[in-house]
Design an enzyme around this catalytic site. Sequence first.
Site, PDB file in Angstrom:
ATOM      1  N   HIS A 207      32.718  37.120  43.103  1.00 19.92           N
ATOM      2  CA  HIS A 207      31.749  37.773  42.226  1.00 19.92           C
ATOM      3  C   HIS A 207      32.001  37.335  40.794  1.00 19.92           C
ATOM      4  O   HIS A 207      33.055  36.799  40.474  1.00 19.92           O
ATOM      5  CB  HIS A 207      31.874  39.301  42.308  1.00 19.92           C
ATOM      6  CG  HIS A 207      33.207  39.801  41.844  1.00 19.92           C
ATOM      7  ND1 HIS A 207      34.358  39.707  42.607  1.00 19.92           N
ATOM      8  CD2 HIS A 207      33.592  40.387  40.672  1.00 19.92           C
ATOM      9  CE1 HIS A 207      35.380  40.210  41.943  1.00 19.92           C
ATOM     10  NE2 HIS A 207      34.955  40.628  40.758  1.00 19.92           N
ATOM     11  N   ARG A 275      49.721  43.503  46.202  1.00 19.30           N
ATOM     12  CA  ARG A 275      49.308  43.114  44.856  1.00 19.30           C
ATOM     13  C   ARG A 275      48.741  44.329  44.139  1.00 19.30           C
ATOM     14  O   ARG A 275      47.950  45.094  44.714  1.00 19.30           O
ATOM     15  CB  ARG A 275      48.250  42.010  44.916  1.00 19.30           C
ATOM     16  CG  ARG A 275      47.664  41.617  43.552  1.00 19.30           C
ATOM     17  CD  ARG A 275      46.612  40.529  43.702  1.00 19.30           C
ATOM     18  NE  ARG A 275      45.875  40.311  42.462  1.00 19.30           N
ATOM     19  CZ  ARG A 275      46.247  39.492  41.490  1.00 19.30           C
ATOM     20  NH1 ARG A 275      47.374  38.803  41.622  1.00 19.30           N
ATOM     21  NH2 ARG A 275      45.524  39.347  40.391  1.00 19.30           N
TER      22      ARG A 275
END
Length: 335
Positions: A207, A275
């Site tokens: 995106h 993460r």
Amino acid sequence: MVVLSQPIVDGYLTHIKTCKAAAANPLAIPVVDLSHSGAKTLIVEACKELGFFKVVNHRISMDFVTQLESEAMKFFKLPPPEKAKSGPPNPFGYGSKVIGPNGDVGWVEYLLFSTNPDLASRNPSSAATGISETLWKMANEYVSAVREMACEVLEMIADELEIPTREALSRLIRNQKSDSCFRINHYPARPNLQALTGRSLIGFGEHTDPQIISVLRSNDASGLQISGGGGTRWVAVPPDRAAFFFIVGDSLQVMTNGRLRSVKHRVVAESVRARVSMIYFGGAPLTEKITALEGVMEEGEESLYREFTWCEYKESTYKSRLGDDRLSLFHKSAQ
């Protein structure tokens, strides 16, 4: 974009996309030392060529950032029913797996905070019951520091582009009505599935960011990738927990009439380490008209995009899929 809340269930794995490994030859990520006299030139060059760069010597305390990361992880380590009490986001709060209302999913859970009104003035118990007051206060302090750094960078961009008003860009995110937000994403270590052999699980699909500029910081787990080579390949971005990464948004592309380019990016999930990333999205006030700045335009140059308000573009993004070229709908050639 807003990640809507859903329970964490293994059934979502059948709907989460996978991808091939990123390019073996990494792309050289531009590095900008904010204390260097030539920083503004390097920033604009990076924004023109890649729409992405890394900032060092930023004067933000890494000890504080590490403390915020630890406080956020306390929340993400809670049992799913406890985390669910802080969702669904409306639009702010806790969400998991489902990304937007149009069918996108990813291996991610997140917390989304409003930065308007100021986080410090909000009542944590009325906004998201499971988010500690400590986390709210630390998030507010972090946003204040990162917003100032973002404004500094935007003013350097204005200087280098010779825009007459130095605050032409920074004033939009300093405005009390700025529609900015702050998100903490947690990408758990991905499940070790045989079906994933040789491929990566998508954490957050490709995106562009619709706002003016985004500022990202992560722990030392990899996963971030940007579109390189003219959009023909994906390139892994080596993590650097002591640095910040700046991403040009669609709004800034329009305001510079295409001189600075927003870049597609995505996150893939690792199999070993989780993460954690923190992203400040600097957006204009909802009623602000997004159009090419006069100070950028050369004599006789026409704007590439039709004028629209930030509210109009924001609503358009909510109606689209993550990977859609949403800005193309506002290009004059589409009319």
